[in-house]
Design an enzyme around this catalytic site. Sequence first.
Site, PDB file in Angstrom:
ATOM      1  N   ASP A 176       0.854  -1.200   0.000  1.00  0.00           N
ATOM      2  CA  ASP A 176       0.000   0.000   0.000  1.00  0.00           C
ATOM      3  C   ASP A 176       0.886   1.244   0.000  1.00  0.00           C
ATOM      4  O   ASP A 176       1.505   1.567   1.017  1.00  0.00           O
ATOM      5  CB  ASP A 176      -0.888  -0.039   1.260  1.00  0.00           C
ATOM      6  CG  ASP A 176      -1.641   1.267   1.467  1.00  0.00           C
ATOM      7  OD1 ASP A 176      -1.782   2.048   0.498  1.00  0.00           O
ATOM      8  OD2 ASP A 176      -2.090   1.492   2.621  1.00  0.00           O
ATOM      9  N   ASP A 185      -3.954   3.970   2.386  1.00  0.00           N
ATOM     10  CA  ASP A 185      -5.386   3.814   2.677  1.00  0.00           C
ATOM     11  C   ASP A 185      -5.705   2.399   3.189  1.00  0.00           C
ATOM     12  O   ASP A 185      -6.872   2.025   3.278  1.00  0.00           O
ATOM     13  CB  ASP A 185      -6.230   4.151   1.443  1.00  0.00           C
ATOM     14  CG  ASP A 185      -5.948   3.211   0.277  1.00  0.00           C
ATOM     15  OD1 ASP A 185      -5.031   2.357   0.404  1.00  0.00           O
ATOM     16  OD2 ASP A 185      -6.636   3.321  -0.750  1.00  0.00           O
ATOM     17  N   ASP A 208      -1.847  -1.203  -3.837  1.00  0.00           N
ATOM     18  CA  ASP A 208      -2.115  -0.437  -5.062  1.00  0.00           C
ATOM     19  C   ASP A 208      -0.972  -0.605  -6.072  1.00  0.00           C
ATOM     20  O   ASP A 208       0.049  -1.237  -5.780  1.00  0.00           O
ATOM     21  CB  ASP A 208      -2.339   1.049  -4.716  1.00  0.00           C
ATOM     22  CG  ASP A 208      -1.307   1.566  -3.736  1.00  0.00           C
ATOM     23  OD1 ASP A 208      -0.118   1.251  -3.930  1.00  0.00           O
ATOM     24  OD2 ASP A 208      -1.688   2.258  -2.757  1.00  0.00           O
ATOM     25  N   ASP A 247      -5.394 -10.703 -15.388  1.00  0.00           N
ATOM     26  CA  ASP A 247      -6.492 -11.618 -15.143  1.00  0.00           C
ATOM     27  C   ASP A 247      -7.603 -11.272 -16.134  1.00  0.00           C
ATOM     28  O   ASP A 247      -7.876 -10.094 -16.370  1.00  0.00           O
ATOM     29  CB  ASP A 247      -7.004 -11.445 -13.703  1.00  0.00           C
ATOM     30  CG  ASP A 247      -7.269 -12.781 -13.031  1.00  0.00           C
ATOM     31  OD1 ASP A 247      -8.084 -13.536 -13.572  1.00  0.00           O
ATOM     32  OD2 ASP A 247      -6.666 -13.054 -11.976  1.00  0.00           O
ATOM     33  N   ASP A 261      -9.947 -16.600 -15.914  1.00  0.00           N
ATOM     34  CA  ASP A 261     -10.738 -17.044 -14.770  1.00  0.00           C
ATOM     35  C   ASP A 261     -11.838 -18.022 -15.197  1.00  0.00           C
ATOM     36  O   ASP A 261     -12.595 -17.728 -16.128  1.00  0.00           O
ATOM     37  CB  ASP A 261     -11.375 -15.797 -14.139  1.00  0.00           C
ATOM     38  CG  ASP A 261     -11.946 -16.044 -12.764  1.00  0.00           C
ATOM     39  OD1 ASP A 261     -11.174 -16.417 -11.870  1.00  0.00           O
ATOM     40  OD2 ASP A 261     -13.169 -15.850 -12.582  1.00  0.00           O
ATOM     41  N   GLU A 303      -7.752 -21.079 -16.167  1.00  0.00           N
ATOM     42  CA  GLU A 303      -8.108 -21.646 -14.859  1.00  0.00           C
ATOM     43  C   GLU A 303      -9.333 -22.529 -15.060  1.00  0.00           C
ATOM     44  O   GLU A 303     -10.363 -22.056 -15.553  1.00  0.00           O
ATOM     45  CB  GLU A 303      -8.419 -20.544 -13.843  1.00  0.00           C
ATOM     46  CG  GLU A 303      -8.562 -21.120 -12.440  1.00  0.00           C
ATOM     47  CD  GLU A 303      -9.628 -20.454 -11.587  1.00  0.00           C
ATOM     48  OE1 GLU A 303      -9.580 -20.581 -10.365  1.00  0.00           O
ATOM     49  OE2 GLU A 303     -10.555 -19.820 -12.154  1.00  0.00           O
ATOM     50  N   ASP A 329      -6.939 -18.233  -3.719  1.00  0.00           N
ATOM     51  CA  ASP A 329      -8.104 -19.026  -3.327  1.00  0.00           C
ATOM     52  C   ASP A 329      -7.740 -20.200  -2.412  1.00  0.00           C
ATOM     53  O   ASP A 329      -8.626 -20.945  -1.992  1.00  0.00           O
ATOM     54  CB  ASP A 329      -8.785 -19.631  -4.570  1.00  0.00           C
ATOM     55  CG  ASP A 329      -9.360 -18.588  -5.509  1.00  0.00           C
ATOM     56  OD1 ASP A 329      -9.713 -17.480  -5.047  1.00  0.00           O
ATOM     57  OD2 ASP A 329      -9.448 -18.882  -6.719  1.00  0.00           O
TER      58      ASP A 329
HETATM   59  O1  TEU Z   1     -11.987 -19.139  -8.799  1.00  0.00           O
HETATM   60  C1  TEU Z   1     -12.656 -20.231  -9.343  1.00  0.00           C
HETATM   61  C2  TEU Z   1     -13.039 -21.260  -8.421  1.00  0.00           C
HETATM   62  O2  TEU Z   1     -13.297 -22.373  -8.813  1.00  0.00           O
HETATM   63  C3  TEU Z   1     -13.239 -20.910  -7.001  1.00  0.00           C
HETATM   64  O3  TEU Z   1     -14.552 -21.277  -6.751  1.00  0.00           O
HETATM   65  C4  TEU Z   1     -12.313 -21.627  -6.106  1.00  0.00           C
HETATM   66  O4  TEU Z   1     -12.185 -22.958  -6.476  1.00  0.00           O
HETATM   67  C5  TEU Z   1     -12.840 -21.594  -4.715  1.00  0.00           C
HETATM   68  O5  TEU Z   1     -13.041 -20.265  -4.378  1.00  0.00           O
HETATM   69  C6  TEU Z   1     -11.848 -22.205  -3.771  1.00  0.00           C
HETATM   70  O6  TEU Z   1     -12.369 -22.171  -2.482  1.00  0.00           O
HETATM   71  C7  TEU Z   1     -11.896 -17.991  -9.572  1.00  0.00           C
HETATM   72  C8  TEU Z   1     -11.098 -16.937  -8.833  1.00  0.00           C
HETATM   73  O7  TEU Z   1      -9.791 -17.394  -8.697  1.00  0.00           O
HETATM   74  C9  TEU Z   1     -11.776 -16.645  -7.539  1.00  0.00           C
HETATM   75  O8  TEU Z   1     -11.046 -15.769  -6.744  1.00  0.00           O
HETATM   76  C10 TEU Z   1     -13.120 -16.041  -7.866  1.00  0.00           C
HETATM   77  O9  TEU Z   1     -13.856 -15.839  -6.693  1.00  0.00           O
HETATM   78  C11 TEU Z   1     -13.933 -16.924  -8.807  1.00  0.00           C
HETATM   79  O10 TEU Z   1     -13.168 -17.457  -9.886  1.00  0.00           O
HETATM   80  C12 TEU Z   1     -15.027 -16.101  -9.435  1.00  0.00           C
HETATM   81  O11 TEU Z   1     -14.502 -15.181 -10.331  1.00  0.00           O
END
Ligand code: TEU
Length: 561
Positions: free
Chosen positions: A21, A25, A29, A98, A206, A264, A337
């Site tokens: 940051d 804030d 960033d 992304d 994604d 992904e 995640d």
């Molecule tokens: O994640 C895809 C996904 O399959 C998620 O549901 C993930 O497996 C789960 O959160 C694990 O606990 C992508 C992104 O990486 C994630 O941050 C987003 O929330 C999601 O897509 C929606 O865009």
Amino acid sequence: MTDLWWKSAVVYQIYPRSFADADGDGMGDLRGIIDHLDHLAELGVDVIWLSPIHKSPQDDNGYDISDYQDIDPLFGDLATFDELMTGVHERGMKLIMDLVVNHSSDEHQWFVESRSSKDNPKRDWYWWRPGRDGMEAGTPGAEPTNWGSAFGGPAWEYDKETGEYYMHLFSPKQPDLNWENPEVRGAVYEMMRWWLDRGVDGFRMDVINMISKVLPLADGRLTAGQAYADGSAGYINGPRNHEFLHEMYEQVFAGRTGLLTVGEMPGVTVDEAIRFTDQDRQEVDMVFQFDHVWADRGGDPWRVFPLQLTVLKGIFGRWQAGLAEEGWNSLYWNNHDQPRVVSRYGDDSPEFRAASAKMLGTVLHLHRGTPYVYQGEELGMTNYPFQSITDFRDIEALGQFRQATEIEGREAGDVLTVLRARGRDNARTPMQWDDSPNGGFSTTTPWLAVNPNYPQINAKAERANPDSVFHYYRQLIKLRHDEPAVVDGDFTMLLPNDERLYAFTRKGESAELLVIGNFTGETVEAEIDGWAGAELVLSNLPVNGLTMAPWQAVVYRRPAT
Ligand code: TEU
């Protein structure tokens, strides 16, 4: 011939709101990233992947985009973005963005128009459906299908304005785009070309194996005790997925070089992954699959199962064999995640944290595929000691907690135990830069608490200590750059039935490597013949032949025969 430069590359993922940051804030960033580019250059990574920085209401921390061609003011502006890109390129690295186009934000202009009336020209850009036959729209159970959404609750939101439902596989603020509509695809491709023309080097896509839905939309199978059905058969690797990605390739990537595309793909199978990444098919360069990070899940989503090493080896072995000839995989333990791997599959106690973090890194990086390092992984950052549900900020943790406790009647304590072990906020606590207040992340209280172990675990201390996880990761990354067997060597799993040691060989044209990792806190003898006199390439601890100390990793090399 296609340039497969990314086979010898290592990617570093930045989660911008938690990286650094600069404007005080409490939120990371773009300027903060610019200030720390030398940390990444010193680590030696080749590519930086930025989680979303686009304009967004931040319902899912930016995975809900309301303007694909602007930067959220939380993070900066386009001029600062260009400065960041220049800084990355000047250091010989690449920058990938992304790409979140399975869904947009409900505040995106496209959706605002789509929801405004049934005959709006953009109505068909999203998935609108009337309520279930014979039921009154808007009442519980009248949703068009019985699918649950990823963050709890149904995958459909009723919209009073026009009396119909729209689909959202994630939050109600993330309506799914209708990829059947060629105008949607055209608009996405145009936006992608705009970023490439600006100078970015590719995309991490994604949930890109959810863009093709099975038609007609149909109910999923309901499991006892669960409020909503798993609808994944209706949207994972749907019938037009390959067609869409090939079309994207032709419309966006054809004729451009030096790029990286990674899809992904939760729930992708080995066979599908081969098709997605076979270069001749022109779809994407590599996939993220999830099997190895789901190895501690069983049938019950609200239980944590201890890792069984043979299961993990079975999964990796299957993927390594499957993609040996065609296709390419990504290698990761962590991302925004997933919980921190040292807490999940290693031992994060002071005694073994550094050793086990290095061992896990060694095993991962020496597989065939492109490794990804998630911010803080190079420091051996750990899970956060969450005490109560109010410590969490993640929409997934909060939504699933609500559904599990309020609708499914589970014990709050049991649900918390699982969130503590697996919750996504474990990965999202601020980056630990030094031992000053807030770990040097920010001069003010951060949006999510810093892990209290920052005085011991931080980048400044690790950079100064040649024996740190940071310097070990530098060696791992350098090894991929210097040793062709790491990139191209054939993979053979050894000791598949051993619950304590993870061992394999990589056989290249001129050298063969032996890699062993001890996944326990005990000394274990590795029974592997033929490596006496081999050259030691790397280890995290003092070496004694094939006697593996607790959490030890060794890499040996011998000439290929
Ligand atoms: O994640 C895809 C996904 O399959 C998620 O549901 C993930 O497996 C789960 O959160 C694990 O606990 C992508 C992104 O990486 C994630 O941050 C987003 O929330 C999601 O897509 C929606 O865009």
